[in-house]
Design an enzyme around this catalytic site. Structure first.
Site, PDB file in Angstrom:
ATOM      1  N   GLY A 172       0.826  -1.210   0.000  1.00 19.87           N
ATOM      2  CA  GLY A 172       0.000   0.000   0.000  1.00 19.87           C
ATOM      3  C   GLY A 172       0.859   1.258   0.000  1.00 19.87           C
ATOM      4  O   GLY A 172       0.423   2.329   0.418  1.00 19.87           O
ATOM      5  N   GLY A 196      -0.598   4.413  -1.506  1.00 18.89           N
ATOM      6  CA  GLY A 196      -1.918   4.849  -1.048  1.00 18.89           C
ATOM      7  C   GLY A 196      -1.870   6.189  -0.327  1.00 18.89           C
ATOM      8  O   GLY A 196      -0.796   6.753  -0.088  1.00 18.89           O
ATOM      9  N   GLY A 209      -0.109   5.358   2.927  1.00 20.35           N
ATOM     10  CA  GLY A 209       1.142   4.644   2.691  1.00 20.35           C
ATOM     11  C   GLY A 209       2.245   5.552   2.181  1.00 20.35           C
ATOM     12  O   GLY A 209       3.409   5.426   2.560  1.00 20.35           O
ATOM     13  N   LYS A 262       2.434   1.496 -12.952  1.00 21.56           N
ATOM     14  CA  LYS A 262       1.860   2.814 -12.624  1.00 21.56           C
ATOM     15  C   LYS A 262       2.974   3.830 -12.363  1.00 21.56           C
ATOM     16  O   LYS A 262       4.019   3.473 -11.775  1.00 21.56           O
ATOM     17  CB  LYS A 262       0.986   2.711 -11.365  1.00 21.56           C
ATOM     18  CG  LYS A 262      -0.367   2.062 -11.606  1.00 21.56           C
ATOM     19  CD  LYS A 262      -1.219   2.167 -10.353  1.00 21.56           C
ATOM     20  CE  LYS A 262      -2.606   1.604 -10.571  1.00 21.56           C
ATOM     21  NZ  LYS A 262      -3.393   1.551  -9.324  1.00 21.56           N
ATOM     22  N   LYS A 320     -10.868  -6.300  10.901  1.00 19.29           N
ATOM     23  CA  LYS A 320      -9.451  -6.078  11.210  1.00 19.29           C
ATOM     24  C   LYS A 320      -9.058  -6.873  12.469  1.00 19.29           C
ATOM     25  O   LYS A 320      -7.949  -7.399  12.567  1.00 19.29           O
ATOM     26  CB  LYS A 320      -9.198  -4.578  11.402  1.00 19.29           C
ATOM     27  CG  LYS A 320      -9.343  -3.782  10.089  1.00 19.29           C
ATOM     28  CD  LYS A 320      -9.219  -2.279  10.279  1.00 19.29           C
ATOM     29  CE  LYS A 320      -9.215  -1.540   8.930  1.00 19.29           C
ATOM     30  NZ  LYS A 320      -9.125  -0.078   9.055  1.00 19.29           N
TER      31      LYS A 320
END
Ligand SMILES: NC(=O)c1ccc[n+]([C@@H]2O[C@H](COP(=O)([O-])OP(=O)(O)OC[C@H]3O[C@@H](n4cnc5c(N)ncnc54)[C@H](OP(=O)(O)O)[C@@H]3O)[C@@H](O)[C@H]2O)c1
Length: 312
Positions: free
Chosen positions: A10, A13, A16, A43, A126
């Site tokens: 991540g 993100g 992140g 990307k 979680k």
């Protein structure tokens, strides 16, 4: 000088990227690997990480445990800061981390403080990941964070900060007088890196926040700094519960799950008052501000002023 291999899932993100910035700025010899799914490898954000010295390792969270274990070999710390849809994928990931000999797993928690089970579907998922980690006896650190500043401000009548408004703050949960912990995203990066390198936080819960405020205080500050008057529309606890009753069958992979998660959080932090440092300490958290008193978080005033300056 600490010498450590740290892998992050991540890394590109919203949160992140702040963690990566702080890892790369660390005075310690940390070697950062971004774990990236194959479909994202090309990307520009991933290419940018490469150009900044971050190693790129492909990983498939739906792939075999064996392949994930190989991808994690040599990593001492694994930080996962994944979106809601990938939360449950951390169960096989944790199994692979254990097999690969990872010495600390920081899974995606990063949520406002609340007790486990029964208040938030997302938190409960979680917590299921955490239970799995504990069954594996995989060393971990749980990091929770106060409600993001970036989700907290309503739009101004002038439209000046519309770009920054999330649309989630146009109604104040409850009477607006419940004290809650709020966090600037940028501060998450600073505190996470300190906690990651800190032996005191191993197998512990850490709570990070920038400032404690009520929503009425947030609105007061925004009015004072902008010179504008805000309408104060509330959403009562009863209305939140009625909305949640209608969404009771919505699961974490359903399209309208985000709305359910927001109502659950708003009820928890804005009505019940779960998300504050007193409750965090009651639940056994170490506080980021006590662990790292030299770190100065961004105040809500500073955040608002930054937005107003950008818009002028
Ligand atoms: N406390 C609060 O107020 C608050 C507010 C919002 C969010 N949060 C929590 O913060 C956490 C992170 O949210 P965020 O908004 O920072 O996330 P985000 O911006 O959606 O970032 C997701 C990152 O994960 C990567 N990713 C997604 N699926 C993946 C997969 N299957 N395999 C590998 N990488 C994958 C994405 O990369 P690609 O898509 O490019 O592959 C991206 O780098 C969430 O748990 C959320 O609940 C807390």
């Amino acid at each position: 000088m600490i010498n450590m291999n740290i892998a992050i899932l991540g890394a590109t993100g919203t949160t992140g990227r702040y963690i990566v910035d702080e890892l790369l700025a660390s005075e310690h010899a940390v070697y950062v690997t971004a774990l990236v799914r194959a479909s994202s490898a090309d990307k520009p954000e991933v290419q940018d990480l490469k150009a900044r010295g971050v190693a790129i390792q492909l990983i498939d969270l739906q792939g075999s445990i064996e392949d994930m274990t190989k991808a994690l070999e040599g990593q001492e710390v694994l930080i996962a800061i994944l979106p809601i849809a990938a939360t449950i994928d951390q169960i096989p990931l944790a199994t692979a981390a254990k097999k690969a000999g990872v010495k600390r797993f920081i899974p995606t928690m990063f949520a406002p403080v609340a007790p486990p089970k029964g208040l938030s579907t997302l938190r409960d998922t979680k917590e299921d990941v955490l239970n799995h980690i504990r069954r594996l006896q995989l060393p971990y650190t749980i990091i929770d964070v106060g409600w993001w500043y970036q989700l907290t401000l309503p739009k101004l009548p002038s439209g000046r900060i519309d770009k920054a408004a999330s649309g989630l703050a146009e109604r104040i949960p409850g009477d607006g007088n419940v004290l809650s912990a709020f966090t600037h995203n940028r501060d998450v990066g600073r505190y996470v890196v300190r906690a990651t390198l800190d032996p005191r936080t191993l197998n512990k819960f850490v709570f990070i926040y920038s400032e404690m405020l009520t929503m009425n205080q947030v609105y007061d500050q925004l009015e004072k700094l902008s010179g504008e008057t805000l309408p104060r529309n509330h959403i009562s606890g009863d209305e939140l519960l009625a909305n949640l009753a209608q969404l009771k069958d919505v699961g974490i992979r359903d399209d309208n799950f985000l709305q359910k998660a927001v109502y659950e959080y708003q009820y928890s932090w804005g009505v019940r008052g779960d998300n504050n440092i007193h409750n965090a300490e009651y639940l056994g958290y170490m506080l980021g501000k006590n662990l790292y008193p030299d770190l100065k978080g961004t105040s809500m005033d500073e955040y608002i002023q930054e937005l107003l300056d950008e818009s002028s």
